[in-house]
Design an enzyme around this catalytic site. Structure first.
Site, PDB file in Angstrom:
ATOM      1  N   LYS A  54       0.848  -1.304  -0.024  1.00  0.00           N
ATOM      2  CA  LYS A  54       0.011   0.090   0.100  1.00  0.00           C
ATOM      3  C   LYS A  54       0.958   1.280   0.063  1.00  0.00           C
ATOM      4  CE  LYS A  54      -4.072  -2.102   2.172  1.00  0.00           C
ATOM      5  NZ  LYS A  54      -4.551  -2.934   3.505  1.00  0.00           N
ATOM      6  N   GLN A  98      -4.725  -1.385   9.635  1.00  0.00           N
ATOM      7  CA  GLN A  98      -4.719  -2.731   8.976  1.00  0.00           C
ATOM      8  C   GLN A  98      -5.464  -3.612   9.992  1.00  0.00           C
ATOM      9  OE1 GLN A  98      -3.529  -3.432   5.865  1.00  0.00           O
ATOM     10  NE2 GLN A  98      -4.026  -5.717   6.017  1.00  0.00           N
ATOM     11  N   ASP A 121     -11.335   3.101   3.911  1.00  0.00           N
ATOM     12  CA  ASP A 121     -11.718   1.785   4.057  1.00  0.00           C
ATOM     13  C   ASP A 121     -13.212   1.921   3.796  1.00  0.00           C
ATOM     14  OD1 ASP A 121     -10.029  -0.339   4.100  1.00  0.00           O
ATOM     15  OD2 ASP A 121      -9.392  -0.103   6.443  1.00  0.00           O
TER      16      ASP A 121
HETATM   17  N1  GUN Z   1      -7.156  -6.355   6.052  1.00  0.00           N
HETATM   18  C1  GUN Z   1      -7.336  -7.307   5.067  1.00  0.00           C
HETATM   19  N2  GUN Z   1      -8.144  -6.399   4.445  1.00  0.00           N
HETATM   20  C2  GUN Z   1      -8.214  -5.262   4.726  1.00  0.00           C
HETATM   21  C3  GUN Z   1      -8.659  -3.945   4.261  1.00  0.00           C
HETATM   22  O1  GUN Z   1      -9.527  -3.930   3.410  1.00  0.00           O
HETATM   23  N3  GUN Z   1      -8.553  -3.112   5.053  1.00  0.00           N
HETATM   24  C4  GUN Z   1      -8.183  -3.041   6.404  1.00  0.00           C
HETATM   25  N4  GUN Z   1      -8.108  -2.064   6.966  1.00  0.00           N
HETATM   26  N5  GUN Z   1      -7.372  -4.271   6.786  1.00  0.00           N
HETATM   27  C5  GUN Z   1      -7.515  -5.245   5.967  1.00  0.00           C
END
Ligand code: GUN
Length: 301
Positions: A54, A98, A121
């Protein structure tokens, strides 16, 4: 018949290209630089890989990107204070904490502490409610369903799904429910199916659009697929692959791919389908946040 394979990697690259070009334009015209903050607590290796990619992609897009790595034993109070400081930071447009978080931290509390206008998100109640009521001009839509919709509309060559039956298998807050709302907004007739659904194969076989998001390897079989249907496979499951050698594994989706590709009209592969779209849409959401801060229109995808 053999299905059109929906190339998520290529579409994700197009989205990132648009985000990069529009970011350069935004900076030139307004001086606003999109800013994203990713917070990771603990040392889960899979989460570390996601977070690194990311950060890398954000930098490639021309964003201001920060990653805060906090130790496994971080208190809930300290994490909430970190989120609050990012809420208050004027150069940050998007905050992503995360998941999963260590067990001693209340995930829901952390998510609801993120300022809704920075919740890239799309997990905050405000954004969930806006999506459910069609207020998408000011909402953030969760990245995986948003990316799935981009692929679906490209495969079908239309934004309008009027008259089409869509079945979403899976009712998670992160994928199933928001996906159903997006399909409904696009005028599809939507069924959410799940582990307690009666006659699941038969329900799926009525779908012009079939979205599998259950997290069970190759659960959806070819005879669950209506001939010519568009199949979006959100699952990413690691399974043993003895054919590749002892101790080897591979990734498969929630759909039995080879046999279903013989029946479907179009289908996303795993890997290389929905997966690459998730990070691309995170970048898109962050740029959208920055455009809102600058008071200019955000691009569409
Ligand atoms: N962990 C796995 N996928 C995601 C996501 O789309 N957002 C977040 N914040 N954590 C994740």
């Amino acid at each position: 018949m053999s299905a059109q394979i929906i190339d998520g990697k290529a579409v994700a690259a197009e989205v990132v290209e648009t985000v990069t070009a529009e970011t350069a334009k935004l900076i030139k015209e307004t001086g606003v630089v999109p800013g994203i903050a990713v917070v990771i607590v603990g040392e889960d290796p899979a989460s570390q890989v996601y977070v690194r990619s990311k950060g890398k992609r954000a930098t490639e897009c021309g964003f201001h990107s920060v990653t805060h790595t906090m130790p496994e034993d971080t208190s809930e109070e300290d994490l909430l204070a970190m989120v609050q400081s990012l809420n208050d930071d004027p150069v940050i447009d998007g905050i992503l904490v995360q998941l999963p978080l260590p067990k001693h931290i209340d995930e829901g509390k952390v998510i609801q502490t993120i300022a809704p206008e920075k919740d890239v998100d799309g997990f905050h109640f405000i954004n969930v409610g806006k999506l459910g009521t069609g207020e998408t001009d000011t909402a953030f839509v969760p990245c995986t369903p948003a990316g799935s919709m981009v692929l679906l509309k490209k495969a079908l060559g239309t934004e309008d799904l009027s008259g089409l039956n869509a079945v979403v298998v899976g009712r998670s807050n992160i994928v199933g429910k928001p996906m159903a709302n997006l399909l409904l907004s696009a005028n599809a007739t939507v069924t959410i199916a799940h582990s307690r659904t009666k006659d699941l194969p038969q329900k799926c076989a009525e779908a012009d659009i079939l979205v599998a998001a259950v997290g069970r390897a190759e659960m959806v079989k070819a005879d669950w697929v209506k001939p010519g249907a568009a199949v979006i496979d959100v699952g990413i499951n690691r399974v043993d692959a003895p054919e590749k050698g002892e101790g080897k594994s591979k990734l498969v989706g929630d759909v039995a791919y080879d046999e279903s590709a013989e029946i479907a009209g179009s289908i996303t592969p795993v890997p290389g389908g929905v997966g690459p779209m998730t990070i691309a849409m995170l970048m898109a959401n962050t740029l959208t946040g920055a455009c809102r801060r600058a008071g200019v229109d955000a691009p569409t995808y």
